[in-house]
Design a protein around this motif. Structure first.
Motif, PDB file in Angstrom:
ATOM      1  N   GLU A 141      16.291 105.224  -3.706  1.00  0.00           N
ATOM      2  CA  GLU A 141      15.500 104.886  -4.897  1.00  0.00           C
ATOM      3  C   GLU A 141      14.756 103.570  -4.725  1.00  0.00           C
ATOM      4  OE1 GLU A 141      14.823 106.749  -7.604  1.00  0.00           O
ATOM      5  OE2 GLU A 141      15.931 108.342  -6.576  1.00  0.00           O
ATOM      6  N   THR A 142      15.217 102.705  -3.808  1.00  0.00           N
ATOM      7  CA  THR A 142      14.549 101.424  -3.599  1.00  0.00           C
ATOM      8  C   THR A 142      13.301 101.553  -2.721  1.00  0.00           C
ATOM      9  OG1 THR A 142      15.828 100.829  -1.613  1.00  0.00           O
ATOM     10  CG2 THR A 142      16.767 100.206  -3.766  1.00  0.00           C
ATOM     11  N   LEU A 143      13.139 102.704  -2.071  1.00  0.00           N
ATOM     12  CA  LEU A 143      11.973 102.914  -1.208  1.00  0.00           C
ATOM     13  C   LEU A 143      10.732 103.206  -2.046  1.00  0.00           C
ATOM     14  CD1 LEU A 143      13.530 105.259   1.505  1.00  0.00           C
ATOM     15  CD2 LEU A 143      13.203 102.784   1.651  1.00  0.00           C
ATOM     16  N   LEU A 186      16.511 100.828   4.576  1.00  0.00           N
ATOM     17  CA  LEU A 186      17.792 101.504   4.311  1.00  0.00           C
ATOM     18  C   LEU A 186      18.915 100.846   5.090  1.00  0.00           C
ATOM     19  CD1 LEU A 186      16.728 105.272   4.349  1.00  0.00           C
ATOM     20  CD2 LEU A 186      17.435 103.928   2.358  1.00  0.00           C
ATOM     21  N   LYS A 187      18.649 100.459   6.319  1.00  0.00           N
ATOM     22  CA  LYS A 187      19.676  99.809   7.145  1.00  0.00           C
ATOM     23  C   LYS A 187      20.089  98.475   6.508  1.00  0.00           C
ATOM     24  CE  LYS A 187      20.939  98.875  11.828  1.00  0.00           C
ATOM     25  NZ  LYS A 187      20.724  99.285  13.183  1.00  0.00           N
ATOM     26  N   THR A 188      19.116  97.742   6.005  1.00  0.00           N
ATOM     27  CA  THR A 188      19.406  96.469   5.348  1.00  0.00           C
ATOM     28  C   THR A 188      20.227  96.705   4.070  1.00  0.00           C
ATOM     29  OG1 THR A 188      17.357  95.507   6.186  1.00  0.00           O
ATOM     30  CG2 THR A 188      18.378  94.399   4.314  1.00  0.00           C
ATOM     31  N   THR A 189      19.833  97.722   3.302  1.00  0.00           N
ATOM     32  CA  THR A 189      20.501  98.007   2.030  1.00  0.00           C
ATOM     33  C   THR A 189      21.899  98.574   2.235  1.00  0.00           C
ATOM     34  OG1 THR A 189      18.354  98.488   1.053  1.00  0.00           O
ATOM     35  CG2 THR A 189      20.289  99.239  -0.165  1.00  0.00           C
ATOM     36  N   LEU A 190      22.045  99.481   3.188  1.00  0.00           N
ATOM     37  CA  LEU A 190      23.316 100.189   3.341  1.00  0.00           C
ATOM     38  C   LEU A 190      24.272  99.566   4.361  1.00  0.00           C
ATOM     39  CD1 LEU A 190      21.935 103.822   3.271  1.00  0.00           C
ATOM     40  CD2 LEU A 190      23.210 102.680   1.466  1.00  0.00           C
TER      41      LEU A 190
END
Length: 194
Positions: A141-143, A186-190
């Protein structure tokens, strides 16, 4: 000159069937296929029944044969074989394949561990998977909508970068860039989940 309203000779009939098959292969002509189906399906079914194939299986094989005729008609070459020979070869091969599958099924060891279903995951594993799925959903959802779209097409639909570019009418470099940026975000977020 032969009057086509009279009963055609075997040679004319064979040529007509070959012409129908060529039309199916070249133009996906449904009327030509219908004529082939109406002519050959009952004969193939009878051919199989004469070989002591059970009625239900003969009907299934006949349907598979006619489906193969539709799919492979473009490979038919009237210079190499007549339509009848080509179609009955498919029928014979389908019958042999069915026979071999049945024999393999009879020989299958049902106690073979590779044939056993995977055990159900433990409750705590299910809970962890659910939490991970929620985390991934929140991260998606942040994308940006453009990034989310290409990620969805790549991972949910399994499309290649080229296929995505074609479908979205975008340059391939743009698609690759969007995927790379989205994966970085996504890598940063997850963190460890990616």
């Amino acid at each position: 000159m032969t009057d086509l309203t009279e009963r055609p000779s075997a040679a004319v009939d064979s040529r007509a069937m070959s012409n129908l098959l060529v039309r199916v292969g070249q133009a996906r002509d449904r009327q030509a296929f219908r004529a082939l189906f109406d002519h050959f399906a009952p004969r193939i079914r009878s051919f199989l029944l004469q070989r002591r194939v059970p009625k239900a299986q003969a009907e299934d094989i006949t349907q598979d044969v006619m489906l193969s005729v539709w799919r492979r008609a473009a490979s038919f070459d009237p210079a190499k074989a007549g339509a009848s020979t080509w179609i009955y070869t498919i029928a014979r091969n389908q019958h042999i394949d069915q026979f071999r599958k049945a024999k393999r099924a009879e020989q299958m060891d049902e106690t073979d561990p590779s044939l056993q279903p995977e055990p159900a995951p433990a409750a705590d594993d299910l809970c962890e998977m659910s939490e991970s799925a929620q985390s991934v959903g929140a991260a998606l959802e942040t994308l940006s909508p453009d990034q989310r779209q290409v990620i969805d097409m790549a991972f949910t639909e399994g499309l290649s970068h080229s296929e995505i570019a074609d479908r979205l009418d975008l340059p391939l470099g743009t698609v690759k860039s969007r995927i790379r940026l989205a994966m970085g975000k996504l890598k940063t977020t997850l963190g460890d989940l990616v």
